[in-house]
Design an enzyme around this catalytic site. Sequence first.
Site, short mmCIF file in Angstrom:
data_model
loop_
_atom_site.label_atom_id
_atom_site.label_comp_id
_atom_site.label_asym_id
_atom_site.label_seq_id
_atom_site.Cartn_x
_atom_site.Cartn_y
_atom_site.Cartn_z
N ASP A 7 -4.21 -24.96 -15.78
CA ASP A 7 -4.44 -26.24 -16.40
C ASP A 7 -5.73 -26.12 -17.22
O ASP A 7 -6.50 -25.18 -17.02
CB ASP A 7 -4.57 -27.31 -15.30
N ASP A 9 -8.02 -29.23 -18.72
CA ASP A 9 -9.04 -30.24 -18.43
C ASP A 9 -9.33 -30.32 -16.93
O ASP A 9 -8.42 -30.57 -16.13
CB ASP A 9 -8.58 -31.61 -18.92
#
Length: 220
Positions: A7, A9
Site C-alpha cells: 500500500d 499512503d
Amino acid sequence: MRTVIFDLDGTLADTSGDLLAAANHCFREMGYGDVLIPGQDAGIALRGGRMMLRRGLERVGAYEDATVDRYYPVLLEAYRGAIDHHTFVYPGAMDAVEALRTQGYGVGICTNKPEALAELLLQRLGVRGAFASMIGADTLPVRKPDPEPLRAAARAAGGDPAACVLVGDSDTDRNTARAAGVPSILVTFGPSGADMAALQPEALLDRFEDLPGIVKHLIG
C-alpha cells in the site's frame, strides 16, 4: 516469482500532511477555515479524500452528500498542486524495498489513491523506479478490498498472485489480502498502528528493517 505488494499512503509514506492541507483548502472555500488538524487527524487523512470531507463537514454540522461530491474534485486538484510539500517516505522503507529486490522478490504497489496522483507522488519522491508495478484506485473497474487490484499488481511485477504478500496499514489491506487468499503484513508505526493487532494479520511490522525476514517466513 514471489512478490511483495505495498500500500502507499500510511505504509510506504506519511502523506497525511498534504492530504489534510488539500481538505482544509476546501473547508476554507466553504467558509469554515481549517477544520482538520495536522497530526491529530492523520488517521482520517489516510482514509481518503471523501472521508476527510465527510468528517470535516460532520465536525462543523454541515454534512451533505452533495457537498462532498461537489468538493471532491476541488480537493484532488488542490492535492495535485501541492502533493509533496509535507509528505515523507518512512525511515528504512526504501532500504527494505531494495533488499527485497536484491533477494529476488518482485515489488509493486497497490493503492486506493487515484493512479495519476500515485504516479505523480512516487515520481516527486524519486522512488517510482523501485517498483515494478503500480495499481491505483481507478486502474481497474474495482478497488481494494476487492482482491483483483492486488492480483494485478503481483502479475504486473512478474509474479504469481497466489505467491504474494500485501504490506498495508488498514482493515482494507487486511481484507484485500484475505479475499485474495494471501498473507498480510500491517505496519504499526502509522496513525492507526495501535489498532492493527486486532485485525489479526499474519504479521505486524514495527520497523522496515525487519520486513525481509518476515516476508521470507511468510512466503518463502
